[in-house]
Design a protein around this motif. Structure first.
Motif, PDB file in Angstrom:
ATOM      1  N   SER A   1      -2.726  11.937  -5.690  1.00 53.43           N
ATOM      2  CA  SER A   1      -2.762  12.505  -4.694  1.00 53.43           C
ATOM      3  C   SER A   1      -2.018  14.099  -4.879  1.00 53.43           C
ATOM      4  O   SER A   1      -1.551  14.397  -5.887  1.00 53.43           O
TER       5      SER A   1
ATOM      6  N   ILE B   1       0.873  -1.017  -0.036  1.00 52.69           N
ATOM      7  CA  ILE B   1       0.117   0.105  -0.052  1.00 52.69           C
ATOM      8  C   ILE B   1       1.095   1.290  -0.188  1.00 52.69           C
ATOM      9  O   ILE B   1       1.580   1.620   0.968  1.00 52.69           O
ATOM     10  N   TYR B   2       0.785   2.137  -1.083  1.00 50.12           N
ATOM     11  CA  TYR B   2       1.727   3.262  -1.085  1.00 50.12           C
ATOM     12  C   TYR B   2       0.597   4.444  -1.400  1.00 50.12           C
ATOM     13  O   TYR B   2      -0.626   4.460  -1.882  1.00 50.12           O
ATOM     14  N   ARG B   3       1.441   5.742  -1.303  1.00 48.03           N
ATOM     15  CA  ARG B   3       0.784   6.861  -1.833  1.00 48.03           C
ATOM     16  C   ARG B   3       0.688   6.786  -3.013  1.00 48.03           C
ATOM     17  O   ARG B   3       1.586   6.731  -3.975  1.00 48.03           O
TER      18      ARG B   3
ATOM     19  N   SER C   1      -2.865   0.029  -4.198  1.00 43.70           N
ATOM     20  CA  SER C   1      -1.966  -1.069  -4.061  1.00 43.70           C
ATOM     21  C   SER C   1      -1.529  -1.450  -5.246  1.00 43.70           C
ATOM     22  O   SER C   1      -2.019  -1.110  -6.351  1.00 43.70           O
TER      23      SER C   1
ATOM     24  N   LYS D   1      -4.138   6.552  -1.346  1.00 40.89           N
ATOM     25  CA  LYS D   1      -3.538   5.349  -1.280  1.00 40.89           C
ATOM     26  C   LYS D   1      -3.683   4.245  -2.467  1.00 40.89           C
ATOM     27  O   LYS D   1      -5.073   4.361  -2.812  1.00 40.89           O
TER      28      LYS D   1
END
Length: 330
Positions: free
Chosen positions: A86, A79-81, A95, A93
């Motif tokens: 963003s 799970i990342y930004r 995946s 977030k």
């Protein structure tokens, strides 16, 4: 150059090998053959350098991208930004698999623009993934430092210019680039603590030598000061668009934070006379570089995002459908 499906077959036609009897061997290189990606990256980099930048400064970039993958067998996903959706005020977030890529930012004569050509890409898994498997987690700064130093070992005699985003504006990373002879260019905070160089140590002085001199005004203060002298510069290809007229001012300083290395830099403060974008600042770890050239090198970084977008939209590039231990055992 080969959008759509049947990428390998299209490349063979472009290369004049459409009647090659053993065309299936070109597919097996990617699906069955055992080969070293790092050795292939070195060969690819050498070919690109000889073709597009045989002499002069060589501009490279490092950036990460998220490949959206789903499924239980894709073990390295995390799970990342999401850098696309963003913003400064909105965090999204996502995946998938996080990849770190080293790219050559080369001007392509027949395209009339700069292309970001990936030469070395590494999987940067999440901290949770590494902890579950008892591995040492490496941050994006660790991956970026390793890839930049690898490029320096491959090209020890070239003048390397590394442009990165604000995520690599860290003193440990910048100091490693400076010691390796790589000129790093990235963003700088307007409230960064800048100092004059340490004064000469007088004979007979006791104690540790000073690491920095007097505190300098912040760049935010320089921006607001009426005495600041601004220079008008025309920058072609501003963030992948047309030519843009901007105003810059620049000086040298040392950047230091408690317990971290002292890095001499040249900072460049940029503002738009028409107020179409907010003022921003850049830093360069080589104080002797020309400020206008620093800006021209940095705006090439926009081509990195274009490369990631076109690779997904038009070429359909993706990794193996089942990213598992067995799939990468070879």
């Amino acid at each position: 150059m080969a959008p759509g499906q049947r990428t390998v077959a299209s490349l063979l036609r472009i290369a004049g090998l459409s009647r090659e009897r053993h065309f299936v061997n070109y597919h097996r290189v990617l699906s069955r053959a055992a080969w070293c990606p790092r050795a292939g990256a070195r060969i690819l980099l050498g070919l690109l350098v000889d073709t597009f930048v045989p002499d002069g400064p060589m501009v490279i970039a490092i950036d990460d991208t998220i490949e959206h993958r789903r499924g239980r067998r894709i073990k390295a996903k995390g799970i990342y930004r999401d850098p696309v959706r963003s913003s400064d005020a909105h965090f999204v977030k996502t995946s998938g698999l996080r990849w770190m890529s080293l790219m050559l930012l080369a001007p392509i004569p027949w395209a009339g623009r700069v292309w970001a050509l990936p030469v070395l890409t590494a999987l940067a898994p999440s901290e949770r993934f590494c902890q579950e498997r008892g591995r040492r987690h490496k941050t994006l700064l660790d991956w970026g430092r390793q890839m930049a130093l690898q490029a320096r070992r491959w090209l020890p005699e070239r003048d390397l210019i590394l442009v990165t985003d604000s995520g690599f504006s860290a003193l440990l990373f910048l100091d490693a680039m400076r010691r390796a002879g790589i000129t790093a260019i990235t963003r700088l905070r307007l409230d960064a603590a800048l100092y004059e160089p340490a004064p000469m140590r007088l004979p007979g002085t006791l104690g540790r030598p000073r690491r920095k001199g007097a505190r300098l005004p912040t760049l935010a203060e320089v921006l607001a000061a009426t005495s600041t002298h601004w220079q008008t510069v025309r920058v072609p290809g501003w963030y992948g668009a047309a030519e843009r007229t901007i105003e810059i001012t620049s000086a040298t300083a040392v950047w230091q934070h408690g317990g971290l290395p002292v890095v001499p830099i040249r900072w460049v403060l940029i503002r738009d006379p028409l107020n179409r974008f907010a003022p921003q600042a850049l830093l360069c770890t080589d104080p002797t570089r020309d400020p206008a050239q620093i800006v021209r090198w940095f705006v090439r970084r926009w081509q990195v995002e274009v490369t990631f977008q076109e690779a997904r939209s038009h070429l359909g590039i993706e990794t193996q459908r089942q990213w598992s231990d067995k799939a990468i055992a070879r």
